[in-house]
Motif scaffolding. Structure first.
Motif, mmCIF file in Angstrom:
data_model
loop_
_atom_site.group_PDB
_atom_site.id
_atom_site.type_symbol
_atom_site.label_atom_id
_atom_site.label_comp_id
_atom_site.label_asym_id
_atom_site.label_seq_id
_atom_site.Cartn_x
_atom_site.Cartn_y
_atom_site.Cartn_z
ATOM 1 N N SER A 246 6.696 -12.350 5.306
ATOM 2 C CA SER A 246 6.238 -11.654 4.909
ATOM 3 C C SER A 246 6.661 -10.987 6.899
ATOM 4 N N PHE A 247 6.804 -9.819 7.175
ATOM 5 C CA PHE A 247 6.978 -9.007 8.023
ATOM 6 C C PHE A 247 6.067 -8.036 8.696
ATOM 7 N N HIS A 248 4.699 -7.767 8.866
ATOM 8 C CA HIS A 248 3.679 -6.988 8.380
ATOM 9 C C HIS A 248 3.883 -6.053 9.504
ATOM 10 N N LEU A 249 3.517 -4.482 10.119
ATOM 11 C CA LEU A 249 3.305 -3.953 10.894
ATOM 12 C C LEU A 249 2.313 -3.622 11.544
ATOM 13 N N ARG A 250 2.381 -3.843 12.708
ATOM 14 C CA ARG A 250 0.643 -2.962 13.183
ATOM 15 C C ARG A 250 0.727 -2.879 14.483
ATOM 16 N N LYS A 251 0.126 -1.294 14.926
ATOM 17 C CA LYS A 251 0.020 -0.932 16.065
ATOM 18 C C LYS A 251 -2.323 -1.086 16.280
ATOM 19 N N PRO A 252 -2.381 -1.483 17.494
ATOM 20 C CA PRO A 252 -3.914 -1.267 18.234
ATOM 21 C C PRO A 252 -4.571 -0.131 18.156
ATOM 22 N N SER A 253 -3.981 1.471 18.568
ATOM 23 C CA SER A 253 -4.546 2.160 18.407
ATOM 24 C C SER A 253 -3.523 3.653 18.119
ATOM 25 N N VAL A 254 -3.797 3.930 16.630
ATOM 26 C CA VAL A 254 -2.791 4.460 16.490
ATOM 27 C C VAL A 254 -3.293 5.926 16.260
ATOM 28 N N HIS A 255 -2.611 6.834 16.773
ATOM 29 C CA HIS A 255 -2.801 8.564 17.695
ATOM 30 C C HIS A 255 -2.497 9.978 16.054
ATOM 31 N N ILE A 256 -2.787 10.890 15.974
ATOM 32 C CA ILE A 256 -1.981 11.238 14.971
ATOM 33 C C ILE A 256 -0.800 11.638 14.848
ATOM 34 N N SER A 257 0.159 11.861 16.057
ATOM 35 C CA SER A 257 1.554 11.581 15.706
ATOM 36 C C SER A 257 1.544 10.609 15.038
ATOM 37 N N ILE B 248 -2.156 8.273 7.051
ATOM 38 C CA ILE B 248 -2.228 8.785 6.706
ATOM 39 C C ILE B 248 -3.780 8.702 7.928
ATOM 40 N N ILE B 249 -3.480 9.431 9.223
ATOM 41 C CA ILE B 249 -4.864 10.051 10.556
ATOM 42 C C ILE B 249 -5.454 10.638 9.972
ATOM 43 N N ASP C 79 0.854 -1.213 0.563
ATOM 44 C CA ASP C 79 -0.121 0.013 -0.161
ATOM 45 C C ASP C 79 0.599 1.104 0.617
ATOM 46 N N SER C 80 0.838 2.022 -1.106
ATOM 47 C CA SER C 80 1.615 3.843 -0.898
ATOM 48 C C SER C 80 0.759 4.445 -0.035
ATOM 49 N N GLN C 81 -0.395 4.155 0.259
ATOM 50 C CA GLN C 81 -1.133 5.436 1.383
ATOM 51 C C GLN C 81 -2.111 3.551 2.583
ATOM 52 N N VAL C 82 -1.764 4.514 3.555
ATOM 53 C CA VAL C 82 -2.649 3.748 4.335
ATOM 54 C C VAL C 82 -3.572 5.091 5.043
ATOM 55 N N PRO C 83 -5.323 4.863 4.789
ATOM 56 C CA PRO C 83 -5.900 6.134 5.697
ATOM 57 C C PRO C 83 -6.579 5.693 6.716
ATOM 58 N N VAL C 84 -6.195 5.905 7.770
ATOM 59 C CA VAL C 84 -6.670 5.277 8.871
ATOM 60 C C VAL C 84 -7.367 6.297 10.257
ATOM 61 N N PHE C 85 -8.748 6.481 10.893
ATOM 62 C CA PHE C 85 -9.190 6.780 12.120
ATOM 63 C C PHE C 85 -8.635 7.014 12.743
ATOM 64 N N GLU C 86 -8.342 8.004 13.500
ATOM 65 C CA GLU C 86 -7.844 8.056 14.657
ATOM 66 C C GLU C 86 -8.270 7.234 15.890
ATOM 67 N N GLU C 87 -7.243 6.425 16.709
ATOM 68 C CA GLU C 87 -7.641 5.203 17.431
ATOM 69 C C GLU C 87 -8.462 3.991 16.994
ATOM 70 N N ALA C 88 -8.555 3.637 15.602
ATOM 71 C CA ALA C 88 -8.261 2.410 15.373
ATOM 72 C C ALA C 88 -7.130 1.901 14.822
ATOM 73 N N PRO C 89 -6.948 0.484 15.121
ATOM 74 C CA PRO C 89 -6.209 -0.748 14.468
ATOM 75 C C PRO C 89 -5.675 -0.132 13.296
ATOM 76 N N VAL C 90 -3.674 -0.552 12.835
ATOM 77 C CA VAL C 90 -3.549 0.152 11.517
ATOM 78 C C VAL C 90 -2.621 -0.962 11.087
#
Lengths: 113, 114
Positions: free
Chosen positions: B73-84, B111-112, B8-19
Motif C-alpha cells: 500500500s501507499f496511502h496518501l494523507r493530509k492532516p487538514s484539507v483546504h478548499i484548494s 471533494i471538500i 475510493d472513486s470519491q472522498v468527501p471531507v469537510f474543510e480542515e478535517a484530515p483525509v
C-alpha cells in the motif's frame, strides 16, 4: 525554465480521419512520453521517445505512431480515428528516460465524432 | 504485470478535517511509487514519490504518504484539507526493472465540503 507545452488544447475530428498532436518538452529534457486518459480513468501509457528513438510502447495498435525531433519536441499521430480514441492526450518530458522526474503538459482534448 | 487499485472513486471531507486516500498495488517486482494531482482541465502534477529509503514520504501542499511493503500500500494523507485541495488524485507505480512507464490507478476525486 519553460514547462511542457502541448498543442492544440482541444480539437474535434471525424471517425476515420487522422490527427497529429504536438508537444514541446521542458528545457533540458531529452525524453518524451505520451499517455491517453479516457474520461474517468487513469492515464494509459502509449509510448516513450528517447533521443529520437522509440524506447518503449504500451498496448496500443500501430495506428498510434510518434516522432521525436532533434530539439526533443515530439508528435503523436493517430490514423483511422475511432470513437474510443476520444480522450485527453498527455505528454510528459523527463531526463534520460527517467519516469520519476516527469513534467506533464496540460494535455490535448480530442473528441472523435 | 503491475496493477494499481484506488479503493475510493470519491472522498468527501469537510474543510480542515484530515483525509486519507488509499492506494494498493500488485507487482511481482519492486516498484517506485508516486502520487499525482490533477486540477480541473489541467495536466498532472507530482505530489510526492517513493524511490528508496524512509517509508514516510513528504510532498508538496502538506501531503505525505507511507509505503507499506507487506501490505503493498501507499496511502496518501493530509492532516487538514483546504478548499484548494479539491482535485483528482492519482496513484501510480513503475517497475524498477523497466522504468520507462507508469501504471496508474483510476483516480480518487477529493471533494471538500465547506
Amino acid at each position: 525554465e519553460t514547462g511542457v507545452t502541448q498543442s492544440p488544447t482541444h480539437l474535434i475530428k471525424t471517425r476515420g480521419q487522422q490527427v497529429t498532436l504536438r508537444c514541446s518538452s521542458q528545457s533540458g529534457h531529452n525524453t518524451v512520453s505520451w499517455y491517453q486518459q479516457a474520461l474517468g480513468q487513469g492515464p494509459q501509457f502509449i509510448f516513450q521517445y528517447y533521443r529520437e528513438e522509440e524506447n518503449g510502447r504500451g498496448n496500443f495498435p500501430p495506428r498510434f505512431s510518434g516522432l521525436q525531433f532533434p530539439n526533443y519536441s515530439s508528435e503523436l499521430n493517430v490514423n483511422a480515428l475511432e470513437l474510443d480514441d476520444s480522450a485527453l492526450y498527455l505528454c510528459a518530458s523527463s531526463l534520460d528516460r527517467a519516469n520519476y522526474g516527469y513534467t506533464f503538459g496540460s494535455g490535448t482534448r480530442l473528441t472523435v465524432v | 504485470a503491475q496493477s494499481v487499485t484506488q479503493l475510493d472513486s470519491q472522498v468527501p471531507v469537510f474543510e480542515e478535517a484530515p483525509v486519507e486516500l488509499r492506494c494498493n498495488y500488485s507487482s511481482s517486482v519492486s516498484v517506485y511509487l508516486f502520487w499525482y494531482v490533477q486540477y480541473p482541465n489541467q495536466g498532472l502534477q507530482l505530489l510526492l514519490k517513493y524511490l528508496s529509503g524512509s517509508t514516510l514520504v513528504k510532498g508538496i501542499n502538506g501531503f505525505e504518504a507511507e509505503f507499506n511493503k507487506s501490505q503493498t500500500s501507499f496511502h496518501l494523507r493530509k492532516p487538514s484539507v483546504h478548499i484548494s485541495d479539491t482535485a483528482e488524485y492519482f496513484c501510480a507505480v513503475s517497475p524498477m526493472d523497466s522504468n520507462y512507464q507508469l501504471i496508474w490507478g483510476a483516480g480518487t476525486k477529493l471533494i471538500i465540503k465547506p
